[in-house]
Design a protein around this motif. Structure first.
Motif, PDB file in Angstrom:
ATOM      1  N   PRO A 125       1.076 -10.515  13.540  1.00 38.50           N
ATOM      2  CA  PRO A 125       0.045  -9.596  13.032  1.00 38.50           C
ATOM      3  C   PRO A 125      -1.226  -9.668  13.865  1.00 38.50           C
ATOM      4  N   ILE A 126      -1.703  -8.545  14.315  1.00 41.22           N
ATOM      5  CA  ILE A 126      -2.925  -8.492  15.114  1.00 41.22           C
ATOM      6  C   ILE A 126      -4.006  -7.639  14.454  1.00 41.22           C
ATOM      7  N   GLY A 127      -3.658  -7.026  13.328  1.00 35.86           N
ATOM      8  CA  GLY A 127      -4.613  -6.195  12.616  1.00 35.86           C
ATOM      9  C   GLY A 127      -3.904  -5.426  11.518  1.00 35.86           C
ATOM     10  N   PHE A 128      -4.639  -4.562  10.843  1.00 36.63           N
ATOM     11  CA  PHE A 128      -3.996  -3.701   9.853  1.00 36.63           C
ATOM     12  C   PHE A 128      -4.830  -2.449   9.619  1.00 36.63           C
ATOM     13  N   LEU A 129      -4.134  -1.398   9.194  1.00 36.50           N
ATOM     14  CA  LEU A 129      -4.771  -0.156   8.784  1.00 36.50           C
ATOM     15  C   LEU A 129      -4.970  -0.207   7.278  1.00 36.50           C
ATOM     16  N   TYR A 130      -6.097   0.333   6.837  1.00 38.12           N
ATOM     17  CA  TYR A 130      -6.477   0.265   5.429  1.00 38.12           C
ATOM     18  C   TYR A 130      -6.842   1.672   4.946  1.00 38.12           C
ATOM     19  N   ALA A 131      -6.512   1.997   3.700  1.00 37.20           N
ATOM     20  CA  ALA A 131      -6.901   3.289   3.127  1.00 37.20           C
ATOM     21  C   ALA A 131      -7.087   3.140   1.619  1.00 37.20           C
ATOM     22  N   GLU A 137       3.782   8.096   1.763  1.00 36.62           N
ATOM     23  CA  GLU A 137       4.646   8.793   2.721  1.00 36.62           C
ATOM     24  C   GLU A 137       3.822   9.498   3.791  1.00 36.62           C
ATOM     25  N   ARG A 138       2.750  10.160   3.383  1.00 37.88           N
ATOM     26  CA  ARG A 138       1.900  10.851   4.363  1.00 37.88           C
ATOM     27  C   ARG A 138       1.229   9.844   5.292  1.00 37.88           C
ATOM     28  N   PHE A 139       0.802   8.728   4.721  1.00 37.31           N
ATOM     29  CA  PHE A 139       0.187   7.679   5.522  1.00 37.31           C
ATOM     30  C   PHE A 139       1.186   7.115   6.523  1.00 37.31           C
ATOM     31  N   TYR A 183       1.218   6.232  10.457  1.00 33.74           N
ATOM     32  CA  TYR A 183       1.327   4.809  10.762  1.00 33.74           C
ATOM     33  C   TYR A 183       2.401   4.549  11.824  1.00 33.74           C
ATOM     34  N   VAL A 184       3.486   5.289  11.769  1.00 34.91           N
ATOM     35  CA  VAL A 184       4.562   5.143  12.759  1.00 34.91           C
ATOM     36  C   VAL A 184       4.037   5.369  14.169  1.00 34.91           C
ATOM     37  N   GLN A 185       3.140   6.321  14.312  1.00 35.31           N
ATOM     38  CA  GLN A 185       2.601   6.617  15.644  1.00 35.31           C
ATOM     39  C   GLN A 185       1.696   5.495  16.143  1.00 35.31           C
TER      40      GLN A 185
END
Length: 228
Positions: free
Chosen positions: A187-193, A208-210, A214-216
């Motif tokens: 783990p080097i980071g994470f996306l948050y919403a 699902e939309r996220f 996220y895949v990209q």
């Protein structure tokens, strides 16, 4: 992604943290949709009335597709700029996926904390917000590492992980979405919403939309890793 890390993905983002790498044509902003008004847009009009502030918005399929296409173009470009990529990714999470706030947290291996480096939305997360690296040992974080999908964390759930409570407390919400970013299986980071203003629940449609965006982000990290 950290201030002191051997990961080239980290360096790519950190070294370009001052510039967005986006043109006005590429960016998705509030001006393109009059139904979306940022919280600080409260200037008085000529009539003396204060412009109404909309505290939440729904997802926009067209904006999500637009951002997804731009992200793909950046991945295929000869000169790939990580900071611009992640700024555009957060734009997509906000305007396209319908979240009210989102952020990119990067690991600092010196302080052993995840620190907010980029933020977008109706209100933004302060760059002073950080959480201990111990969240890596949380059940939810480990599950996200294996499944490579975003997970919903809610304070007070029977299976709620106390190691993530600090993040929810500091961002002022009880429910948030976290997606782990990793390089070479670490783990080097994470996306948050989150839905910071309306306090609505994050359902599977939001996830699902996220995840589509996220895949990209994972593809981007893989490309940088192969070039290093």
């Amino acid at each position: 992604m950290s201030d002191n890390s051997d990961s080239s993905e980290v360096d790519a983002v950190q070294q370009s943290s001052e510039g967005s790498g986006l043109s006005a044509e590429d960016d998705v902003n509030a001006d393109s949709d009059p139904q979306i008004i940022l919280q600080n847009d409260t200037n008085e009009s000529d009539s003396g009335l204060v412009k109404q502030v909309k505290t939440h918005h729904d997802f926009d399929v067209q904006k999500q597709l637009h951002v997804s296409q731009k992200l793909t173009e950046m991945l295929l470009a000869n000169e790939f700029e990580m900071n611009g990529f992640f700024r555009l990714l957060l734009r997509g999470v906000y305007y396209g996926a319908g979240f009210e706030r989102c952020a990119l947290f990067l690991k600092n291996t010196t302080t052993h904390r995840y620190v907010c480096k980029l933020s977008d939305g109706i209100s933004k997360i302060s760059s002073n917000v950080s959480v201990t690296q111990e969240i890596e040992q949380s059940a939810s974080f480990e599950q996200a590492m294996v499944s490579e999908k975003a997970f919903i964390f809610k304070v007070g759930d029977a299976d709620s992980d106390k190691k993530l409570d600090a993040l929810a407390f500091k961002t002022g919400v009880e429910t948030c979405l976290v997606a782990v970013l990793k390089s070479q299986f670490k783990p080097i980071g994470f996306l948050y919403a989150d839905l910071c203003e309306s306090k609505r629940e994050i359902d599977t449609a939001y996830v699902e939309r996220f995840n589509q965006l996220y895949v990209q982000s994972k593809l981007a990290l893989n490309i940088i890793g192969k070039k290093s």
